[in-house]
Design a protein around this motif. Structure first.
Motif, PDB file in Angstrom:
ATOM      1  N   GLN A   1      -2.745   5.740  -1.271  1.00  0.00           N
ATOM      2  CA  GLN A   1      -3.860   5.101  -1.201  1.00  0.00           C
ATOM      3  C   GLN A   1      -3.974   3.701  -1.420  1.00  0.00           C
ATOM      4  N   TYR A   2      -3.402   2.982  -0.728  1.00  0.00           N
ATOM      5  CA  TYR A   2      -3.150   1.503  -1.315  1.00  0.00           C
ATOM      6  C   TYR A   2      -4.410   0.647  -0.906  1.00  0.00           C
ATOM      7  N   LYS A   3      -5.435   1.032  -0.117  1.00  0.00           N
ATOM      8  CA  LYS A   3      -6.709   0.234  -0.110  1.00  0.00           C
ATOM      9  C   LYS A   3      -7.345   0.728  -1.345  1.00  0.00           C
ATOM     10  N   SER A   4      -7.192   1.929  -1.666  1.00  0.00           N
ATOM     11  CA  SER A   4      -8.243   2.101  -2.877  1.00  0.00           C
ATOM     12  C   SER A   4      -7.615   1.269  -4.318  1.00  0.00           C
ATOM     13  N   ALA A   5      -6.144   1.136  -4.186  1.00  0.00           N
ATOM     14  CA  ALA A   5      -5.679   0.463  -5.154  1.00  0.00           C
ATOM     15  C   ALA A   5      -6.040  -0.929  -5.198  1.00  0.00           C
ATOM     16  N   VAL A   6      -5.855  -1.666  -4.011  1.00  0.00           N
ATOM     17  CA  VAL A   6      -6.737  -3.051  -4.010  1.00  0.00           C
ATOM     18  C   VAL A   6      -8.070  -3.065  -4.481  1.00  0.00           C
ATOM     19  N   LYS A   7      -8.903  -2.162  -3.805  1.00  0.00           N
ATOM     20  CA  LYS A   7     -10.234  -2.172  -4.237  1.00  0.00           C
ATOM     21  C   LYS A   7     -10.541  -2.015  -5.781  1.00  0.00           C
ATOM     22  N   VAL A   8      -9.676  -1.341  -6.507  1.00  0.00           N
ATOM     23  CA  VAL A   8      -9.705  -1.118  -7.870  1.00  0.00           C
ATOM     24  C   VAL A   8      -9.189  -2.391  -8.530  1.00  0.00           C
ATOM     25  N   LEU A   9      -8.245  -2.992  -8.077  1.00  0.00           N
ATOM     26  CA  LEU A   9      -7.700  -4.506  -8.848  1.00  0.00           C
ATOM     27  C   LEU A   9      -8.771  -5.459  -8.410  1.00  0.00           C
TER      28      LEU A   9
ATOM     29  N   GLU B   1      -5.213  -1.957 -19.218  1.00  0.00           N
ATOM     30  CA  GLU B   1      -4.297  -1.010 -18.971  1.00  0.00           C
ATOM     31  C   GLU B   1      -4.934   0.234 -17.913  1.00  0.00           C
ATOM     32  N   ALA B   2      -6.034   0.796 -18.107  1.00  0.00           N
ATOM     33  CA  ALA B   2      -6.498   1.788 -17.440  1.00  0.00           C
ATOM     34  C   ALA B   2      -6.662   1.372 -16.096  1.00  0.00           C
ATOM     35  N   LEU B   3      -7.156   0.217 -15.596  1.00  0.00           N
ATOM     36  CA  LEU B   3      -7.094  -0.496 -14.238  1.00  0.00           C
ATOM     37  C   LEU B   3      -5.894  -0.557 -13.709  1.00  0.00           C
ATOM     38  N   LEU B   4      -4.776  -1.055 -14.420  1.00  0.00           N
ATOM     39  CA  LEU B   4      -3.441  -1.071 -13.748  1.00  0.00           C
ATOM     40  C   LEU B   4      -3.102   0.482 -13.479  1.00  0.00           C
ATOM     41  N   LEU B   5      -3.016   1.118 -14.504  1.00  0.00           N
ATOM     42  CA  LEU B   5      -2.774   2.654 -14.315  1.00  0.00           C
ATOM     43  C   LEU B   5      -3.280   3.487 -13.238  1.00  0.00           C
ATOM     44  N   LEU B   6      -4.724   2.913 -13.098  1.00  0.00           N
ATOM     45  CA  LEU B   6      -5.268   3.513 -12.007  1.00  0.00           C
ATOM     46  C   LEU B   6      -4.830   2.965 -10.407  1.00  0.00           C
ATOM     47  N   ALA B   7      -4.617   1.978 -10.462  1.00  0.00           N
ATOM     48  CA  ALA B   7      -4.015   1.286  -9.422  1.00  0.00           C
ATOM     49  C   ALA B   7      -2.631   1.912  -9.038  1.00  0.00           C
ATOM     50  N   LYS B   8      -1.721   2.223 -10.011  1.00  0.00           N
ATOM     51  CA  LYS B   8      -0.693   2.971  -9.787  1.00  0.00           C
ATOM     52  C   LYS B   8      -0.673   4.345  -9.452  1.00  0.00           C
TER      53      LYS B   8
ATOM     54  N   HIS C   1      -0.345  -7.649  -9.960  1.00  0.00           N
ATOM     55  CA  HIS C   1      -0.140  -6.326  -9.415  1.00  0.00           C
ATOM     56  C   HIS C   1      -0.872  -6.293  -7.898  1.00  0.00           C
ATOM     57  N   LEU C   2      -1.766  -7.230  -7.867  1.00  0.00           N
ATOM     58  CA  LEU C   2      -2.611  -7.403  -6.593  1.00  0.00           C
ATOM     59  C   LEU C   2      -1.489  -8.182  -5.357  1.00  0.00           C
ATOM     60  N   ALA C   3      -1.190  -9.077  -5.847  1.00  0.00           N
ATOM     61  CA  ALA C   3       0.105  -9.750  -5.149  1.00  0.00           C
ATOM     62  C   ALA C   3       0.879  -8.788  -4.686  1.00  0.00           C
ATOM     63  N   ARG C   4       1.462  -8.213  -5.597  1.00  0.00           N
ATOM     64  CA  ARG C   4       2.774  -7.295  -5.473  1.00  0.00           C
ATOM     65  C   ARG C   4       2.107  -6.164  -4.311  1.00  0.00           C
ATOM     66  N   LEU C   5       1.114  -5.702  -4.529  1.00  0.00           N
ATOM     67  CA  LEU C   5       0.466  -4.885  -3.373  1.00  0.00           C
ATOM     68  C   LEU C   5       0.288  -5.493  -2.123  1.00  0.00           C
ATOM     69  N   TYR C   6      -0.046  -6.636  -2.080  1.00  0.00           N
ATOM     70  CA  TYR C   6      -0.299  -7.504  -0.642  1.00  0.00           C
ATOM     71  C   TYR C   6       1.086  -7.811  -0.073  1.00  0.00           C
TER      72      TYR C   6
ATOM     73  N   GLU D   1      -0.773  -4.468   7.841  1.00  0.00           N
ATOM     74  CA  GLU D   1      -1.971  -4.055   7.828  1.00  0.00           C
ATOM     75  C   GLU D   1      -2.832  -5.275   7.379  1.00  0.00           C
ATOM     76  N   GLU D   2      -4.167  -5.209   8.165  1.00  0.00           N
ATOM     77  CA  GLU D   2      -5.058  -6.470   7.892  1.00  0.00           C
ATOM     78  C   GLU D   2      -6.088  -6.104   6.848  1.00  0.00           C
ATOM     79  N   PHE D   3      -6.129  -6.980   5.860  1.00  0.00           N
ATOM     80  CA  PHE D   3      -6.965  -6.813   4.864  1.00  0.00           C
ATOM     81  C   PHE D   3      -7.969  -8.116   4.452  1.00  0.00           C
ATOM     82  N   GLU D   4      -8.932  -7.921   4.012  1.00  0.00           N
ATOM     83  CA  GLU D   4      -9.596  -9.214   3.693  1.00  0.00           C
ATOM     84  C   GLU D   4      -9.497  -9.315   2.204  1.00  0.00           C
ATOM     85  N   VAL D   5      -9.161 -10.659   2.169  1.00  0.00           N
ATOM     86  CA  VAL D   5      -9.072 -11.045   0.595  1.00  0.00           C
ATOM     87  C   VAL D   5     -10.382 -11.628   0.251  1.00  0.00           C
TER      88      VAL D   5
END
Length: 186
Positions: A144-152, A130-137, A168-173, A180-184
């Motif tokens: 800071q979407y890149k940071s959210a992706v990195k956390v997830l 839950e802390a991980l998901l809320l940190l991404a939120k 949550h990672l799929a929703r962010l993507y 934006e280009e991101f490396e999966v």
């Protein structure tokens, strides 16, 4: 018609059951009436009068404090008392309990204090999903979407194949990272 006990409705028996009416129903009725009479607040949905409670006392109770905190945060949003309760509980546990760090972060998040919430969620992100998901939120609210992706993605390394992290990672993507280009990473 009369029942075996005599009288119109069977004496001291109810019409639906053969058991006598006990004093418990009378006590329950009196208790409900007393609760309604003592409810002096304007809001009838308020169940706990937080103005009369001691945060330190309930914060040190390891059984009552989490229940009371969740109730206050969810159903009766008294954020100040919930924050004081979480602070007193976390000082009782010497700042090491991941549940209370996440709870403190939830309160900060509700109050709009995003940087303080980020600090609390960072403490317990390796233990609590839950802390991980809320940190991404929090990172999404800070744009800071890149940071959210990195956390997830780091969360998926700790908790592999956890469905909530993947969703949550799929929703962010799909929503926030269009164009934006991101490396999966796997």
């Amino acid at each position: 018609t009369t029942a075996a006990g005599g009288g119109v409705n069977g004496g001291n028996r109810t019409a639906k059951t053969a058991r006598p009416i006990t004093g418990m129903t009378s006590r329950a009725t009196r208790l409900k009436t007393a609760i309604a009479a003592n409810n002096k607040t304007d809001d009838p949905t308020e169940f706990i009068d937080t103005a009369r409670l001691d945060c330190q006392r309930y914060g040190s109770d390891i059984h009552m404090a989490p229940i009371m905190f969740d109730y206050l945060l969810t159903f009766q949003p008294d954020l100040r008392f919930a924050l004081n309760l979480a602070n007193s509980a976390i000082t009782t546990n010497n700042y090491q309990n991941a549940f209370w760090r996440t709870a403190l972060g939830k309160t900060y998040l509700r109050m709009g204090m995003l940087r303080k919430a980020e600090n609390e969620f960072n403490f317990s992100k390796n233990v609590d999903i839950e802390a991980l998901l809320l940190l991404a939120k929090v990172y999404c609210k800070l744009f800071q979407y890149k940071s959210a992706v990195k956390v997830l993605e780091n969360g998926l390394k700790i908790f592999p194949n956890h469905i909530n992290l993947q969703i949550h990672l799929a929703r962010l993507y799909s929503t926030e990272l269009d164009g934006e280009e991101f490396e999966v990473t796997n």
